[in-house]
Each structure stands twice: as C-alpha cells, then as structure tokens.
Design a protein around this motif. Structure first.
Motif, short mmCIF file in Angstrom:
data_model
loop_
_atom_site.label_atom_id
_atom_site.label_comp_id
_atom_site.label_asym_id
_atom_site.label_seq_id
_atom_site.Cartn_x
_atom_site.Cartn_y
_atom_site.Cartn_z
N MET A 1 8.32 -1.09 -4.24
CA MET A 1 8.19 -2.43 -4.81
C MET A 1 9.53 -3.16 -4.78
SD MET A 1 5.71 -1.50 -8.05
CE MET A 1 5.80 -3.14 -8.80
N LYS A 2 10.58 -2.51 -5.23
CA LYS A 2 11.89 -3.14 -5.28
C LYS A 2 12.42 -3.49 -3.89
CE LYS A 2 13.39 -0.99 -9.62
NZ LYS A 2 14.33 -0.02 -10.25
N GLN A 3 12.02 -2.69 -2.89
CA GLN A 3 12.51 -2.91 -1.52
C GLN A 3 11.60 -3.82 -0.70
OE1 GLN A 3 13.07 1.03 0.12
NE2 GLN A 3 14.49 1.62 -1.52
N ASP A 4 10.60 -4.40 -1.35
CA ASP A 4 9.68 -5.33 -0.68
C ASP A 4 9.00 -4.72 0.53
OD1 ASP A 4 10.11 -7.44 -2.47
OD2 ASP A 4 11.86 -8.15 -1.36
N GLN A 5 8.62 -3.45 0.42
CA GLN A 5 7.94 -2.80 1.53
C GLN A 5 6.48 -3.24 1.59
OE1 GLN A 5 9.04 1.46 0.82
NE2 GLN A 5 9.78 1.31 2.92
N ARG A 6 5.89 -3.10 2.77
CA ARG A 6 4.48 -3.41 2.94
C ARG A 6 3.61 -2.18 2.78
NH1 ARG A 6 4.48 -7.53 8.17
NH2 ARG A 6 5.73 -9.17 7.20
N ARG A 7 4.15 -1.04 3.17
CA ARG A 7 3.42 0.21 2.98
C ARG A 7 4.41 1.37 3.00
NH1 ARG A 7 0.03 1.44 8.56
NH2 ARG A 7 1.82 1.63 9.96
N ARG A 8 4.04 2.42 2.30
CA ARG A 8 4.88 3.61 2.27
C ARG A 8 3.99 4.84 2.17
NH1 ARG A 8 10.21 4.93 -1.44
NH2 ARG A 8 10.97 3.13 -0.27
N PHE A 9 4.22 5.80 3.08
CA PHE A 9 3.50 7.06 3.09
C PHE A 9 4.45 8.14 2.56
CE2 PHE A 9 1.33 4.43 6.11
CZ PHE A 9 -0.01 4.75 5.97
N LEU A 10 3.98 8.97 1.66
CA LEU A 10 4.83 9.92 0.98
C LEU A 10 4.59 11.35 1.47
CD1 LEU A 10 4.47 8.62 -2.71
CD2 LEU A 10 5.91 7.74 -0.85
N GLY A 11 5.68 12.12 1.51
CA GLY A 11 5.57 13.55 1.79
C GLY A 11 5.78 13.91 3.25
N TRP A 12 6.38 15.08 3.45
CA TRP A 12 6.57 15.66 4.78
C TRP A 12 6.08 17.09 4.75
CZ3 TRP A 12 7.94 13.43 9.26
CH2 TRP A 12 8.23 14.27 10.35
N PRO A 13 5.21 17.53 5.69
CA PRO A 13 4.90 16.91 6.99
C PRO A 13 3.70 15.95 6.97
CG PRO A 13 3.93 19.07 6.90
CD PRO A 13 4.65 18.89 5.59
N GLU A 14 3.24 15.57 5.79
CA GLU A 14 2.06 14.70 5.73
C GLU A 14 2.23 13.41 6.53
OE1 GLU A 14 1.75 17.61 2.44
OE2 GLU A 14 3.37 16.32 3.23
N TYR B 1 0.86 -1.19 0.00
CA TYR B 1 0.00 0.00 0.00
C TYR B 1 0.89 1.23 0.00
CZ TYR B 1 -3.24 3.56 1.84
OH TYR B 1 -3.98 4.71 2.03
N VAL B 2 0.72 2.10 -0.99
CA VAL B 2 1.48 3.34 -1.09
C VAL B 2 0.50 4.52 -1.02
CG1 VAL B 2 3.09 4.72 -2.45
CG2 VAL B 2 3.21 2.22 -2.53
N ALA B 3 0.78 5.47 -0.13
CA ALA B 3 -0.12 6.60 0.09
C ALA B 3 0.55 7.91 -0.29
CB ALA B 3 -0.58 6.64 1.54
#
Length: 257
Positions: free
Chosen positions: A212-225, A172-174
């Motif tokens: 995807m390449k790093q086999d992550q489960r989720r990633r939230f993008l942006g700061w300070p979000e 899941y990527v946000a």
C-alpha cells in the motif's frame, strides 16, 4: 499511498490477516471502520469503529449503501474476508460453494461497486483486495476456493484497468498459505507433510501495508510460490506433474486420515 489521517473500511478485521492488519493501520494514523457480523465482539479502542456487515447476505448491497451513507469520510477499503472449505468437489454442499463465492468474490464486486464512484468523484480512494496464491494456481481440494480467488484476481485486474484514468488505487495482494483459524488441522498437517511453508498473519499484514505504501498494483507473497505462479502461467503441464506427485498426500488429508 498516503495513510495518515485516512479512514479505511476493513472487511474481515475480526480474525486472521485482517486482525493482524489492525494495529499497523492504527500506527500509521488510519481511522478504521471495522465491519463484522458480530461487532459487539470487537474490543472497543480509540481509532476503531465496529459496524455490522454480513458479506454473505443477499441484501449486502443495501447494507453497504447504508454504511457508506453513515460514514461519508471512508476513502479506502481493505477486503480481507474469506471463506474456505478443504474438500473434494463432490463432498462440498451447495452451501459450501455459495459461501466461498459470495464472501470471496461477490462481496468484493459489490464493495467496489458501492465505493468506487465516490472515490472517483472525490479524487482520493483505495481498494485493496487480499487474494491468494490459489488465485493463480489450481490446487486439488480447493476447487471452490480457487474458483473464487481466480475470479477475484481477474476482477481486480479488470477494475484497475477500468479506473486507470482516475486517481483510485486498486491493489491485489496474494499471500501463500497462512496460519489462520480458517484452516482446519488437516490443512496444517498436509502443508507440513508436503513441505509447504506457512506465514504468520502478522507477516502477511506487513507485506500488505508495504504494498500500500509503495503504491503497488499487485504483490505475490512467498518463495517458491511466486515462481510457481509464473510457471503455471507459461508451462502448466510442468505444474500438473508436480501436483500429480502430491495428490496421494492431498487425498489422504482430504479424507481426514
């Protein structure tokens, strides 16, 4: 996650983040089955196969079954498609609400329902879902969109745990606010007035590919979000106060002023 010599079904690849993902996927050696309501508008190129698919259709399950049968080598899905309507809840039509729930949430469940058993059986598969910061933070003017994206985040979390004893990868990527054609001018102007940064689709696509390449489960993008996502989970009243200060500006742009 290995990408070379894989075949991915890309949903929402004819515009926005999905379109920005196409070139990096091809560069990584991925064969792309690009699903669109209007496949005839997709530029033909090596490594890309346009196919018809309507994520809002009532018979989506049947469409997906036929697609899976026609392309048995699909071993990954990237769900980038999305619908949005910036408006107060009372100003949204039933069609507006249905479109957001059907495309953003219902279609994701049906896609996973169709492909996850195949991926489990083959021992190889990836399900990648593009959500939103608004899947963790409720924002005025986006009640329908937030409902669908909160649902998507919860669904991917449950699905990942449901498939935890298999080889299927669920990601899941946000992203935060992104400059795409899905946003009307009023949203662009509101974000400028509030000082909200907006990422280019290419920046988001790069982050998705890295996850995807790093086999992550989720990633939230942006700061300070990312910080606000955490704060909203543990101190929602603090975020309420921030939103209250922003509300007059949001209402102004909701009204198109």
């Amino acid at each position: 996650m290995r990408l070379h010599n894989r075949t991915f079904l890309l949903l929402g690849g004819s515009g926005g983040i999905g379109q920005a993902l196409l070139e990096p996927l091809l560069d990584a050696g991925v064969r792309v089955i690009l699903a669109s309501r209007h496949p005839e508008r997709v530029t033909h190129r090596q490594g890309v196969i346009p196919v018809p698919l309507d994520l809002a259709a009532g018979d989506l399950a049947g469409q997906l079954e036929r697609l899976a049968w026609a392309y048995p080598d699909i071993d990954g899905v990237i769900h980038c498609a999305g619908q949005n309507r910036f408006a107060g809840l009372a100003d949204m039509t039933v069609e507006d609400i249905d479109a957001q729930l059907n495309v953003n949430l219902r279609s994701a469940l049906l896609v996973a329902r169709q492909f996850s058993p195949r991926f489990v059986q083959s021992g190889l598969g990836a399900l990648v879902f593009v959500g939103s910061t608004f899947g963790s933070i409720g924002f005025p003017g986006y009640s329908g969109y937030c409902a669908s994206k909160f649902g998507l985040r919860g669904f991917t979390e449950a699905l990942r745990r449901e498939l935890a004893d298999t080889s299927v990868q669920v990601l899941y990527v946000a992203p935060r606010a992104t400059s795409t054609a899905m946003n009307p001018d009023s949203v662009e102007q509101m974000n400028q007035a509030l000082g909200n940064r907006m990422d280019a689709p290419e920046q988001v696509a790069e982050q998705i590919l890295q996850a995807m390449k790093q086999d992550q489960r989720r990633r939230f993008l942006g700061w300070p979000e990312r910080l606000f996502v955490v704060l909203n989970g543990i101190m929602p009243r603090l975020v309420d106060k921030v939103m209250m200060k922003q509300l007059p500006v949001v209402r102004r742009y909701m009204a198109g002023k």
